[in-house]
Design a protein around this motif. Structure first.
Motif, mmCIF file in Angstrom:
data_model
loop_
_atom_site.group_PDB
_atom_site.id
_atom_site.type_symbol
_atom_site.label_atom_id
_atom_site.label_comp_id
_atom_site.label_asym_id
_atom_site.label_seq_id
_atom_site.Cartn_x
_atom_site.Cartn_y
_atom_site.Cartn_z
ATOM 1 N N LEU A 1 0.847 -1.205 0.000
ATOM 2 C CA LEU A 1 0.000 0.000 0.000
ATOM 3 C C LEU A 1 0.877 1.249 0.000
ATOM 4 N N ASN B 1 -5.740 5.021 -1.746
ATOM 5 C CA ASN B 1 -5.036 3.809 -2.174
ATOM 6 C C ASN B 1 -5.916 2.971 -3.110
ATOM 7 N N ILE B 2 -7.198 2.907 -2.755
ATOM 8 C CA ILE B 2 -8.118 2.040 -3.509
ATOM 9 C C ILE B 2 -8.578 2.699 -4.806
ATOM 10 N N THR B 3 -8.777 4.031 -4.794
ATOM 11 C CA THR B 3 -9.373 4.695 -5.973
ATOM 12 C C THR B 3 -8.338 5.147 -7.004
ATOM 13 N N ALA C 1 -15.413 1.952 -3.865
ATOM 14 C CA ALA C 1 -14.397 1.634 -2.849
ATOM 15 C C ALA C 1 -15.027 1.496 -1.464
ATOM 16 N N VAL D 1 -7.365 -4.418 2.863
ATOM 17 C CA VAL D 1 -7.390 -3.236 1.987
ATOM 18 C C VAL D 1 -6.718 -3.563 0.651
ATOM 19 N N ALA D 2 -5.612 -4.307 0.711
ATOM 20 C CA ALA D 2 -4.908 -4.683 -0.531
ATOM 21 C C ALA D 2 -5.820 -5.529 -1.429
ATOM 22 N N ARG E 1 -8.286 -3.154 -2.936
ATOM 23 C CA ARG E 1 -7.657 -2.364 -3.995
ATOM 24 C C ARG E 1 -7.622 -3.156 -5.306
#
Length: 250
Positions: free
Chosen positions: A96, A105-107, A125, A153-154, A157
């Protein structure tokens, strides 16, 4: 009623890879069908992660072919760009961006690579974060999360790119048992939704419970490729038998 088997999404055919004089993959072949969970296992240094990275174009290989959805993986950067948008990858070390919030991080990739509208990317997200039990963390930074939360979260993503295949490279090897369970629960949930997955892991309980097929590797070769039940109950190679008894009695 259509009982036709879905076709292979990933086809690996006689892949060879060297690092200098060292051959790390030897004549590796296999395939992954749509909706299938394929577990790649074997002792350390057997080429599992290297093969996974070849599928995503992160590692070059010298001979043989790999195709994803009929698209050959070659060195053309533009094609690789498009391919990686369809093939999600989750690493053991989360990867991340420390200076960006969880939401950013996700968007980042959906906005930059897929040219999605920011509001739509953020909405998607947040929905994914909610799905993995992290809805309230969108404005936090990676360092404020536990390892298990960062790995979830990874996964989000990777999912935010709407991939058709998800690759997992030992996603729980850096985590303690409690965090391992949170991550495996998310992966089990994805599998039950029909996500096509290739998972390099030592978590044999997960493999047995969720996997459809096991590819067992040693010394850069595919030694065995069989349905999970057969692999665990009656492996056909002595090496796989030894590996299973070692892991299950560990």
């Amino acid at each position: 009623m259509d009982t036709k088997q879905p076709g292979p999404v990933v086809i690996i055919d006689k892949v060879n890879k060297w690092y200098g004089p060292l051959q790390v993959l030897t004549q590796c072949s296999g395939s992954v069908r749509e909706g299938e969970v394929v577990v790649i296992c074997g002792p350390s240094g057997s080429g599992k992660s290297t093969l996974l990275k070849c599928i995503n174009g992160l590692e070059r290989f010298q001979s043989g072919t790999i195709s994803v959805h009929g698209q050959r993986i070659d060195s053309s950067a533009t094609k690789l760009h498009r391919l990686r948008a369809r093939v999600g990858m989750v690493f053991q070390s989360f990867e991340l961006y420390p200076h960006l919030t969880i939401l950013r991080n996700i968007t980042l990739a959906p906005i930059k690579v897929l040219k999605r509208d920011r509001a739509a990317a953020e909405e998607s997200a947040v929905a994914l974060l909610r799905r993995v039990g992290l809805a309230e963390y969108e404005e936090k930074y990676p360092s404020q999360l536990s390892g298990g939360q960062q790995q979830r979260v990874a996964i989000v993503r990777a999912l935010a790119m709407s991939p058709s295949v998800m690759l997992f490279d030992e996603p729980t090897s850096a985590l303690d048992p409690e965090m391992t369970k949170e991550v495996l629960d998310v992966m089990t949930d994805l599998a039950s939704d029909g996500m096509t997955m290739v998972v390099v892991t030592h978590e044999m309980g997960f493999a047995r419970r969720v996997g459809h097929r096991v590819i067992f590797m040693e010394h850069g070769r595919v030694v065995e490729d069989s349905p999970c039940k057969k692999f665990f109950d009656n492996p056909s190679s002595d090496r796989a038998k030894a590996f299973i008894s070692q892991i299950l009695h560990h």
